[in-house]
Scaffold this motif. Structure first.
Motif, PDB file in Angstrom:
ATOM      1  N   ILE A 400       0.824  -1.206   0.000  1.00  0.00           N
ATOM      2  CA  ILE A 400       0.000   0.000   0.000  1.00  0.00           C
ATOM      3  C   ILE A 400       0.859   1.257   0.000  1.00  0.00           C
ATOM      4  O   ILE A 400       0.566   2.238  -0.676  1.00  0.00           O
ATOM      5  CB  ILE A 400      -0.944   0.007   1.220  1.00  0.00           C
ATOM      6  N   GLY A 401       1.929   1.276   0.787  1.00  0.00           N
ATOM      7  CA  GLY A 401       2.827   2.419   0.806  1.00  0.00           C
ATOM      8  C   GLY A 401       3.422   2.663  -0.575  1.00  0.00           C
ATOM      9  O   GLY A 401       3.819   1.720  -1.265  1.00  0.00           O
ATOM     10  N   VAL A 402       3.474   3.924  -0.998  1.00  0.00           N
ATOM     11  CA  VAL A 402       3.974   4.243  -2.335  1.00  0.00           C
ATOM     12  C   VAL A 402       5.450   3.863  -2.474  1.00  0.00           C
ATOM     13  O   VAL A 402       5.862   3.318  -3.500  1.00  0.00           O
ATOM     14  CB  VAL A 402       3.749   5.741  -2.647  1.00  0.00           C
ATOM     15  N   ALA A 403       6.264   4.120  -1.471  1.00  0.00           N
ATOM     16  CA  ALA A 403       7.684   3.769  -1.524  1.00  0.00           C
ATOM     17  C   ALA A 403       7.832   2.259  -1.341  1.00  0.00           C
ATOM     18  O   ALA A 403       7.430   1.703  -0.325  1.00  0.00           O
ATOM     19  CB  ALA A 403       8.454   4.514  -0.444  1.00  0.00           C
ATOM     20  N   SER A 404       8.401   1.592  -2.331  1.00  0.00           N
ATOM     21  CA  SER A 404       8.463   0.133  -2.321  1.00  0.00           C
ATOM     22  C   SER A 404       9.445  -0.378  -1.264  1.00  0.00           C
ATOM     23  O   SER A 404      10.566   0.122  -1.140  1.00  0.00           O
ATOM     24  CB  SER A 404       8.877  -0.373  -3.691  1.00  0.00           C
ATOM     25  N   THR A 405       9.017  -1.380  -0.510  1.00  0.00           N
ATOM     26  CA  THR A 405       9.871  -2.006   0.501  1.00  0.00           C
ATOM     27  C   THR A 405       9.864  -3.530   0.306  1.00  0.00           C
ATOM     28  O   THR A 405      10.802  -4.092  -0.252  1.00  0.00           O
ATOM     29  CB  THR A 405       9.386  -1.646   1.919  1.00  0.00           C
ATOM     30  N   LYS A 406       8.776  -4.170   0.705  1.00  0.00           N
ATOM     31  CA  LYS A 406       8.746  -5.636   0.612  1.00  0.00           C
ATOM     32  C   LYS A 406       8.705  -6.120  -0.832  1.00  0.00           C
ATOM     33  O   LYS A 406       9.166  -7.224  -1.132  1.00  0.00           O
ATOM     34  CB  LYS A 406       7.582  -6.210   1.415  1.00  0.00           C
ATOM     35  N   ALA A 407       8.169  -5.307  -1.753  1.00  0.00           N
ATOM     36  CA  ALA A 407       8.197  -5.703  -3.163  1.00  0.00           C
ATOM     37  C   ALA A 407       9.635  -5.767  -3.666  1.00  0.00           C
ATOM     38  O   ALA A 407       9.996  -6.661  -4.443  1.00  0.00           O
ATOM     39  CB  ALA A 407       7.379  -4.730  -4.003  1.00  0.00           C
ATOM     40  N   PHE A 408      10.480  -4.833  -3.211  1.00  0.00           N
ATOM     41  CA  PHE A 408      11.888  -4.819  -3.630  1.00  0.00           C
ATOM     42  C   PHE A 408      12.634  -6.044  -3.114  1.00  0.00           C
ATOM     43  O   PHE A 408      13.338  -6.722  -3.877  1.00  0.00           O
ATOM     44  CB  PHE A 408      12.557  -3.538  -3.141  1.00  0.00           C
ATOM     45  N   THR A 409      12.523  -6.347  -1.832  1.00  0.00           N
ATOM     46  CA  THR A 409      13.251  -7.494  -1.298  1.00  0.00           C
ATOM     47  C   THR A 409      12.718  -8.807  -1.873  1.00  0.00           C
ATOM     48  O   THR A 409      13.469  -9.772  -2.031  1.00  0.00           O
ATOM     49  CB  THR A 409      13.213  -7.514   0.237  1.00  0.00           C
TER      50      THR A 409
END
Length: 615
Positions: A400-409
């Protein structure tokens, strides 16, 4: 990741299910469905689309329902988003309804076995095998709770599930293994859900199930037991969160929640694809086989933003482990030049949404030039997933957050799997090294789960020292150079601080002119990186000699690095191949705390969109 709601009581069941699903829609939104009882038996209704589509569709049907009932909102992992793949799923006689969040790893073998005994499957999902397993077990035991227990003894994987049966309309049976499930207790009524938000309109008294727990719900209350049948007790808790906090799992922002979800996302992305005993990678879920890679001479990674940084990490991994030349292109540049792409080329296009306009254009260009195209995406059924020749899904769940976190890892995890797979095919990666890396990678989510809450308070404290600064340099070498780029991107995205990532060896070619007391440098320097470590130490000394503050991330116990730095964050030692996964996470936490301290809108930073579908 999917959302589950269940209810047993005297309230209007349809209203309870729909309201619960609305509060869980952040967990999935490609299809939805409900199951409850009517005077004619079990009623099931499913639609492709969001909860609003389900609500409008049900409004056109004249049906009055009664509890128990189940609802589900889906984030597709097996089978495209469609009505037939939506939950709840049924057995052959349409007497049993099952909703499920998770991944059944051995569903293919179970499906073949059940089909050989005459069971009819109507969906592409892994979940449907559960309904048929319960159906068989019920024929033997006649008891729903016992049937679910026996069925789950056949299952490998992750699940939060709930089951109702037409012949026992006063029971819901549920179970949890590696996927969240919470029970809610009211007066002569019980609820279950994937997450607390779905329960708050009706109760704040909850029981959190643990892995291996099963529950039998009735109007009299809840009976909990384990997979071996032994009884168990779990504490009753009172929720004090408000509705907004509950939707975020008690976290103040979705971004922080998603940072903390990364161990689960990495685990889900690995699940069923890596054998730690043999080191073998199985990408059959992506229809990948050695034949697909025959004659491969070159690889292009094509992506934008954070996904581009994942591709840069991929260059290091694939060249080192598989010995294949790799180029990495920003999709917006790739599409407007004339890349040397032919039938001996593999184009790997990376996009969380699967809809990124420039990346999609790059895919089409590579495909038209005769290249094989492999997509790495998070959204099943997205345009890139449909148009690529093959696709590997990152099972990160909705972000949901615009800044990617778990999608990147999760993207990094898929790329590491691909590197291990191609390394095995090429013979460059020895079986022993493959086994060592496989074991370390399977254990990594557990390490990360312990690390995040341990390192978070330190990074929050450090943000108090740095949040007033307006310029940062991020330095990394080798495989951590892309991580420095990603760390700088996260800081500028959500805190609006100017930050630049550099390969540390480039510092003397310009950036060193910026070094002064008001320009902190973030340095990534794990001691186990060998000769690169010594070079990083030299770079840090150059910064310190010019009075530049240094926030260093390195191996825990490295007293030399800690002594050189203004501030030091120690991280566990890991292999070179896994270090990007490890060093990414504290940089996300640091950026998050900096943004919070500066009063920024963390989840929706200015001028940015989650999915960039225009140039």
């Amino acid at each position: 990741m999917c959302g589950i709601i269940g209810y047993l009581g005297e309230r209007p069941v349809r209203s309870v299910l729909l309201e619960g699903l609305r509060r869980l829609e952040y967990r999935g939104y490609d299809s939805a469905g409900v199951a409850f009882f009517t005077e004619n038996g079990l009623f099931v209704h499913r639609v492709k689309g969001k909860i609003l589509d389900l609500d409008e569709s049900l409004a056109r049907i004249e049906v009055s329902g009664r509890a128990p009932g189940l609802g589900h909102t889906r984030w597709a992992t097996h089978g495209e988003p469609s009505e037939r793949n939506a939950h709840p799923h049924l057995d052959c006689r349409a007497e049993i309804a099952v909703v499920h969040n998770g991944i059944i790893e051995n569903y293919q073998s179970l499906r073949r076995e059940l089909a050989s005994r005459g069971h009819r499957f109507v969906s592409e999902t892994d979940t449907e095998v559960l309904a048929h397993l319960v159906e068989e077990a019920l024929a033997e035991s006649g008891d729903l709770a016992e049937a679910v227990r026996r069925a789950l003894q056949r299952v490998k994987g992750a699940y939060a599930l709930a089951v109702i049966w037409r012949k026992d309309p006063e029971r819901i049976v549920c179970a949890r293994e590696q996927s969240p499930l919470v029970l809610g207790l009211g007066e002569a009524e019980v609820f279950l859900a994937s997450d607390v938000p779905a329960l708050l309109p009706w109760t704040r008294r909850v029981i959190f199930l643990e892995d291996g727990d099963l529950g039998e719900l009735s109007r009299q209350g809840v009976r909990l037991f384990r997979l071996d049948g032994s009884p168990v007790r779990r504490p009753l808790q009172e929720i004090t969160w408000d509705a907004s906090q509950a939707e975020k799992g008690g976290f103040p922002h979705f971004m922080l929640k998603e940072i903390y979800e990364q161990p689960e996302a990495i685990r889900d992305t690995l699940r069923g694809r890596l054998d730690p005993e043999s080191g073998r990678v199985d990408l059959s879920d992506a229809a990948l086989s050695p034949e697909f890679f025959e004659g491969l001479r070159k690889i292009f990674f094509v992506a934008c933003g954070t996904s581009y940084h994942a591709g840069l990490v991929g260059k290091y991994l694939l060249e080192a482990l598989a010995g294949i030349p790799v180029e990495v292109d920003l999709a917006s540049e790739f599409r407007y030049r004339d890349p040397l792409v032919d039938e001996g080329t593999l184009a790997v296009v990376i996009s969380q949404s699967g809809e990124t306009a420039d990346t999609l254009a790059g895919l089409r260009l590579a495909r038209d030039k005769g290249a094989r195209v492999l997509g790495i995406v998070n959204v099943l059924g997205s345009t890139i997933a449909r148009e690529a020749h093959r696709v590997i899904y990152t099972h990160a769940g909705p972000e949901i957050g615009v800044a990617s976190t778990k999608a990147f890892t999760s993207q990094l995890t898929v790329i590491l799997l691909l590197a291990l797979y191609l390394g095995g095919l090429s013979g460059r990666l020895s079986p022993e090294r493959a086994r060592l890396l496989a074991r370390e990678l399977v254990e990594f989510p557990g390490l990360l789960q312990k690390l995040i809450p341990k390192v978070h308070p330190l990074l929050k404290e450090l943000s108090e020292h740095y949040f007033r600064q307006e310029n940062f340099l991020y330095l990394g070498r080798n495989i951590l150079f892309p991580v420095a780029l990603e760390g700088a991107l996260k800081l500028k995205e959500i805190s609006y601080i100017h930050a630049e990532g550099y390969a540390a060896g480039e510092m003397k070619h310009g950036p060193i002119a910026l070094i002064e007391e008001s320009v902190p440098t973030v340095a990534l320097a794990p001691r186990e990186s060998g000769v690169v470590y010594e070079k990083m130490v030299s770079n840090i000394e150059e910064v310190r000699s010019r009075r530049g503050p240094v926030l260093a991330f390195g191996t825990q116990g490295d007293e030399h690095l800690a002594g050189l730095s203004t501030d030091f964050v120690g991280l566990p030692p890991v292999s070179w191949e896994i270090s990007p996964l490890l060093y990414t996470v504290p940089l996300q936490l640091f950026a998050y705390e900096m943004a919070v301290r500066r009063g920024c809108d963390v989840d929706q930073p200015r001028n940015l969109a989650k999915s960039v579908t225009v140039e």
